[in-house]
Motif scaffolding. Structure first.
Motif, PDB file in Angstrom:
ATOM      1  N   UNK A  52       0.709  -1.320  -0.017  1.00  7.91           N
ATOM      2  CA  UNK A  52       0.145   0.000   0.108  1.00  7.91           C
ATOM      3  C   UNK A  52       0.720   1.248  -0.075  1.00  7.91           C
ATOM      4  N   UNK A  53       2.027   1.148   0.295  1.00  7.69           N
ATOM      5  CA  UNK A  53       2.920   2.404   0.233  1.00  7.69           C
ATOM      6  C   UNK A  53       3.738   2.413  -1.096  1.00  7.69           C
ATOM      7  N   UNK A  54       4.468   3.569  -1.125  1.00 11.37           N
ATOM      8  CA  UNK A  54       5.239   3.953  -2.429  1.00 11.37           C
ATOM      9  C   UNK A  54       6.671   4.121  -1.744  1.00 11.37           C
ATOM     10  N   UNK A  55       7.639   4.096  -2.926  1.00 12.55           N
ATOM     11  CA  UNK A  55       9.039   4.597  -2.622  1.00 12.55           C
ATOM     12  C   UNK A  55       9.405   5.387  -3.822  1.00 12.55           C
ATOM     13  N   UNK A  56      10.125   6.580  -3.336  1.00 15.88           N
ATOM     14  CA  UNK A  56      10.417   7.431  -4.232  1.00 15.88           C
ATOM     15  C   UNK A  56      12.230   7.574  -3.971  1.00 15.88           C
ATOM     16  N   UNK A  57      12.884   7.200  -5.228  1.00 17.39           N
ATOM     17  CA  UNK A  57      14.108   6.959  -5.172  1.00 17.39           C
ATOM     18  C   UNK A  57      14.892   8.306  -5.810  1.00 17.39           C
ATOM     19  N   UNK A  58      15.535   9.169  -5.031  1.00 14.97           N
ATOM     20  CA  UNK A  58      16.081  10.303  -5.288  1.00 14.97           C
ATOM     21  C   UNK A  58      17.098  10.096  -6.286  1.00 14.97           C
ATOM     22  N   UNK A  59      17.423  10.861  -7.321  1.00 19.43           N
ATOM     23  CA  UNK A  59      18.644  10.506  -8.105  1.00 19.43           C
ATOM     24  C   UNK A  59      18.913  12.058  -8.706  1.00 19.43           C
ATOM     25  N   UNK A  60      20.243  12.242  -9.323  1.00 18.07           N
ATOM     26  CA  UNK A  60      20.723  13.318  -9.751  1.00 18.07           C
ATOM     27  C   UNK A  60      19.763  13.967 -10.924  1.00 18.07           C
ATOM     28  N   UNK A  61      19.393  15.120 -10.948  1.00 19.59           N
ATOM     29  CA  UNK A  61      18.682  15.635 -12.040  1.00 19.59           C
ATOM     30  C   UNK A  61      19.242  15.459 -13.424  1.00 19.59           C
ATOM     31  N   UNK A  62      18.654  15.412 -14.576  1.00 17.27           N
ATOM     32  CA  UNK A  62      19.579  15.263 -15.842  1.00 17.27           C
ATOM     33  C   UNK A  62      19.002  16.598 -16.679  1.00 17.27           C
ATOM     34  N   UNK A  63      18.038  17.471 -16.086  1.00 16.54           N
ATOM     35  CA  UNK A  63      17.694  18.403 -16.590  1.00 16.54           C
ATOM     36  C   UNK A  63      18.341  19.844 -16.118  1.00 16.54           C
ATOM     37  N   UNK A  64      18.814  20.868 -16.746  1.00 16.51           N
ATOM     38  CA  UNK A  64      19.628  21.886 -15.931  1.00 16.51           C
ATOM     39  C   UNK A  64      18.509  22.753 -14.961  1.00 16.51           C
ATOM     40  N   UNK A  65      17.160  22.775 -15.346  1.00 18.11           N
ATOM     41  CA  UNK A  65      16.311  23.497 -14.759  1.00 18.11           C
ATOM     42  C   UNK A  65      15.754  22.789 -13.152  1.00 18.11           C
ATOM     43  N   UNK A  66      16.084  21.387 -12.988  1.00 18.64           N
ATOM     44  CA  UNK A  66      15.507  20.682 -11.803  1.00 18.64           C
ATOM     45  C   UNK A  66      16.667  20.585 -10.963  1.00 18.64           C
TER      46      UNK A  66
END
Length: 281
Positions: A52-66
């Motif tokens: 029932x839960x979610x997992x969000x994995x942080x990764x380096x942004x590949x877009x310069x605005x993010x």
């Protein structure tokens, strides 16, 4: 870091994962999906997690605005966008100092597998008080189709894209009031409908292409007028297989807004408030 949005729990993974192959967050997500799905299964299965839960994995942004990228993992696989997961990720990057907090209103962008997402956060006395996020462009793919569903009968449904493909169904027509005691029955009903739709046809986004089989269903309750241009409705979102979300979900609500607009019942500035089985939005 464990977070929640409207009761839906998202666990934010901030470290411990090697750099993923891929020049975009979408390509990194596809690598996990196709070649390293054991990570999702580990984090969402007992004893470390629950479906029932979610997992969000942080990764380096590949877009310069993010300022950061994130990959969403759920029981159904890897959605390319999710409203509740985006809200949770945005809160986490602020509370962890990845994005320095600024008193008052601040804006920044995250990079989801679906692309850039605009975030607006309000900070008061050093604490994140609220977060809103920009939804993806949503549209109706098919309108009021009818399909014979084994064990249920003829079911009328529409399909919207709002970050994922959603089947939209009338809860009352299926005999539901959208109260918490119906949770198991709603999941069983939705499971049959999704299985039937998946067997019947596939879906493709007009620019993103194949984003996988239809994984979501949104039960729509009656609309109650609150004020001019403002309606409230009980709602429930199902994630295949087997999960009724604790909140009504951002993408589920966006799918419903797309349907209301398609039917000519939504003007700019109008408001839809959805209420979950647990009385959250």
């Amino acid at each position: 870091m464990d977070t929640h949005a409207g009761g839906d729990v998202s666990r934010i993974v901030t470290a411990g994962i090697d750099t993923l192959p891929g020049s975009t967050v979408r390509q990194q997500m596809e690598y996990l999906r196709d070649d390293a799905d054991g990570l999702r299964q580990l984090l969402l299965g007992e004893p470390y997690g629950i479906p029932e839960m979610s997992v969000d994995l942080l990764v380096p942004a590949t877009h310069p605005e993010a300022v950061a990228g994130y990959i969403i993992m759920e029981v159904m696989g890897y959605p390319i966008y999710s409203g509740s997961n985006t809200l949770c990720t945005a809160t986490a990057v602020l509370e962890m100092g990845i994005v320095p907090k600024q008193e008052g209103l601040q804006r920044f962008k995250l990079e989801a597998p679906a692309g850039l997402v605009q975030i607006e956060a309000r900070v008061r006395n050093g604490v994140v008080e609220s977060v809103t996020c920009e939804g993806l462009p949503s549209y109706i793919d098919s309108y009021r189709d009818t399909l014979l569903v084994p064990g249920i009968g003829d079911v009328t449904y529409s399909v919207a894209y709002s970050g994922g493909f959603y089947a939209l169904v009338d809860a009352e027509a299926l005999g539901f009031k959208l109260v918490r005691d119906e949770e198991a029955a709603l999941a069983a009903c939705a499971h049959k409908i999704i299985e039937a739709i998946q067997a019947h046809r596939g879906f493709s986004h007009y620019t993103l292409g194949d984003v996988g089989p239809l994984p979501f269903l949104h039960f729509m309750g009656p609309e109650e007028p609150v004020a001019q241009g403002y309606v409230r409705s009980r709602s429930a979102t199902y994630v295949h297989p087997g999960v009724i979300c604790r909140s009504t979900t951002g993408t589920g609500t966006s799918a419903r807004l797309a349907l209301m607009h398609h039917e000519g019942r939504l003007a700019p500035g109008d408001k839809l408030e959805t209420v979950s089985l647990r009385e959250t939005g």
